[in-house]
Design a protein around this motif. Sequence first.
Motif, PDB file in Angstrom:
ATOM      1  N   ARG A 135       0.497   2.348  -3.143  1.00 41.82           N
ATOM      2  CA  ARG A 135      -0.608   2.483  -4.105  1.00 41.82           C
ATOM      3  C   ARG A 135      -0.181   1.963  -5.483  1.00 41.82           C
ATOM      4  O   ARG A 135      -0.897   1.205  -6.125  1.00 41.82           O
ATOM      5  CB  ARG A 135      -1.018   3.957  -4.200  1.00 41.82           C
ATOM      6  CG  ARG A 135      -2.309   4.169  -4.982  1.00 41.82           C
ATOM      7  CD  ARG A 135      -2.823   5.582  -4.839  1.00 41.82           C
ATOM      8  NE  ARG A 135      -2.928   6.005  -3.451  1.00 41.82           N
ATOM      9  CZ  ARG A 135      -2.434   7.137  -2.961  1.00 41.82           C
ATOM     10  NH1 ARG A 135      -1.793   7.987  -3.737  1.00 41.82           N
ATOM     11  NH2 ARG A 135      -2.568   7.450  -1.694  1.00 41.82           N
ATOM     12  N   GLY A 191      -0.347  -1.554  -5.788  1.00 39.22           N
ATOM     13  CA  GLY A 191      -1.676  -2.139  -5.630  1.00 39.22           C
ATOM     14  C   GLY A 191      -1.976  -2.570  -4.216  1.00 39.22           C
ATOM     15  O   GLY A 191      -2.891  -3.358  -3.971  1.00 39.22           O
ATOM     16  N   THR A 238      -3.513  -1.476  -0.871  1.00 44.26           N
ATOM     17  CA  THR A 238      -4.339  -0.392  -0.353  1.00 44.26           C
ATOM     18  C   THR A 238      -4.676  -0.639   1.110  1.00 44.26           C
ATOM     19  O   THR A 238      -4.523  -1.750   1.609  1.00 44.26           O
ATOM     20  CB  THR A 238      -5.667  -0.298  -1.137  1.00 44.26           C
ATOM     21  OG1 THR A 238      -6.305  -1.565  -1.037  1.00 44.26           O
ATOM     22  CG2 THR A 238      -5.439   0.041  -2.586  1.00 44.26           C
ATOM     23  N   GLU A 262      -6.975  -3.310   2.120  1.00 45.46           N
ATOM     24  CA  GLU A 262      -6.520  -4.679   1.936  1.00 45.46           C
ATOM     25  C   GLU A 262      -5.988  -5.246   3.250  1.00 45.46           C
ATOM     26  O   GLU A 262      -5.046  -4.720   3.828  1.00 45.46           O
ATOM     27  CB  GLU A 262      -5.408  -4.713   0.897  1.00 45.46           C
ATOM     28  CG  GLU A 262      -4.947  -6.104   0.618  1.00 45.46           C
ATOM     29  CD  GLU A 262      -4.156  -6.178  -0.678  1.00 45.46           C
ATOM     30  OE1 GLU A 262      -3.765  -7.270  -1.024  1.00 45.46           O
ATOM     31  OE2 GLU A 262      -3.953  -5.138  -1.298  1.00 45.46           O
ATOM     32  N   ARG A 311       3.473  -9.269  -2.783  1.00 45.42           N
ATOM     33  CA  ARG A 311       3.929  -8.148  -3.623  1.00 45.42           C
ATOM     34  C   ARG A 311       5.369  -7.780  -3.278  1.00 45.42           C
ATOM     35  O   ARG A 311       5.767  -7.826  -2.112  1.00 45.42           O
ATOM     36  CB  ARG A 311       3.049  -6.926  -3.375  1.00 45.42           C
ATOM     37  CG  ARG A 311       1.603  -7.200  -3.653  1.00 45.42           C
ATOM     38  CD  ARG A 311       1.125  -6.333  -4.819  1.00 45.42           C
ATOM     39  NE  ARG A 311      -0.228  -6.713  -5.202  1.00 45.42           N
ATOM     40  CZ  ARG A 311      -1.294  -6.531  -4.440  1.00 45.42           C
ATOM     41  NH1 ARG A 311      -1.182  -6.000  -3.260  1.00 45.42           N
ATOM     42  NH2 ARG A 311      -2.485  -6.874  -4.887  1.00 45.42           N
ATOM     43  N   ASP A 346       2.444  -9.040 -13.150  1.00 49.04           N
ATOM     44  CA  ASP A 346       2.036  -7.661 -12.924  1.00 49.04           C
ATOM     45  C   ASP A 346       3.245  -6.743 -12.677  1.00 49.04           C
ATOM     46  O   ASP A 346       3.239  -5.927 -11.755  1.00 49.04           O
ATOM     47  CB  ASP A 346       1.078  -7.628 -11.708  1.00 49.04           C
ATOM     48  CG  ASP A 346       0.306  -6.319 -11.639  1.00 49.04           C
ATOM     49  OD1 ASP A 346       0.223  -5.629 -12.673  1.00 49.04           O
ATOM     50  OD2 ASP A 346      -0.173  -5.973 -10.548  1.00 49.04           O
ATOM     51  N   GLN A 362       4.263  -8.997  -8.571  1.00 45.91           N
ATOM     52  CA  GLN A 362       3.584  -9.944  -7.686  1.00 45.91           C
ATOM     53  C   GLN A 362       4.151 -11.341  -7.965  1.00 45.91           C
ATOM     54  O   GLN A 362       4.384 -11.698  -9.129  1.00 45.91           O
ATOM     55  CB  GLN A 362       2.084  -9.923  -7.986  1.00 45.91           C
ATOM     56  CG  GLN A 362       1.263 -10.712  -6.995  1.00 45.91           C
ATOM     57  CD  GLN A 362      -0.196 -10.293  -7.016  1.00 45.91           C
ATOM     58  OE1 GLN A 362      -0.661  -9.659  -7.961  1.00 45.91           O
ATOM     59  NE2 GLN A 362      -0.925 -10.642  -5.973  1.00 45.91           N
TER      60      GLN A 362
END
Length: 347
Positions: A115, A118, A120, A123, A225, A280, A344
């Motif tokens: 989480r 990012g 989820t 996704e 990620r 990010d 990312q």
Amino acid sequence: MKATLAPPSSLISLPRHKVSSLRSPSLLLQSQRPSSALMTTTASRGSVAVTAAATSSVEALREGIAEFYNETSGLWEEIWGDHMHHGFYDPDSSVQLSDSGHREAQIRMIEESLRFAGVTEEEKKIKRVVDVGCGIGGSSRYIASQFGAECIGITLSPVQAKRANDLATAQSLSHKVSFQVADALEQPFEDGIFDLVWSMESGEHMPDKAKFVKELVRVAAPGGRIVIVTWCHRNLSQGEEALQPWEQNLLDRICKTFYLPAWCSTSDHVDLLQSLSLQDIKCADWSENVAPFWPAVIRTALTWKGLVSLLRSGMKSIKGALTMPLMIEGYKKGVIKFGIITCQKPL
Ligand code: SAH
């Protein structure tokens, strides 16, 4: 998958004190350090050349890690199951949680980490995952079940790789997940192929953090990620060059038993990721969320079943158990931090 060699590591520009804390042979396991005369590094045009002696110490560390997990993984699985990492707890939760409560906390650690990064459940972009330092594959099997993703795990321990594959077969997941012995610092994968690069509590074992991070970035797909959940030491304050001697001493004692090189901080990781222009970048200190974990592990070690299993397992496990109170002390005194760092890879 085709094996390709990792590109040679080049040093990224960091402040001088950080360079030495991330790359110097003082990162090597204390008990395996060769004589100091051999441990010199040479800095030239921003790169640090590590001597042959340091290289052989890295090799000794790798072997030590493999042997440690070969010996201790069965015991851990017997008592704690297939996740070889901290649980994630609400800061005010009771430490008297039942066994299933601890297992749930370990699953929650995976969920909170995803989480935070990012990633989820909705996704569907996560199709290929590498689990770097996979243990007996708990994370891979969980992520494969949740996302239908294909996961490949790597570990230094042949015993772990075999057990991880056996568990995958037993859970009818062998078409999705597989495990092999490979070094995180020279991963046997092509560039840019994984949507999720996952390192759950393996980074602390890496003798060269810069090379480790570069390798994670190399295998990540564009837009992929990267999740690093790892033991860190506290961030150094402005102008502070190193930890206090008593702090270093505490960490050195932990390093000897758990086959760890020198530690670095969460912000060192962030600096490394920034220097590689990742996007990010986020980090958090979850030390409070993991506080109930080591007391619970110690409690299980002190049960009749725990003691018998410990004695059967061998000296490495016994030494590990005796070192656990130092982890608690390290957290309590603020030297040890449980860090998550995610980012990312640019498209
Ligand atoms: N991520 C797993 C296991 C954590 S234990 C879990 O959460 O259950 C640490 C793991 O890191 C072990 O599997 C160990 O073999 C692995 N490891 C340590 N150094 C490594 C290296 N250089 N290359 C690959 N794996 C490594």
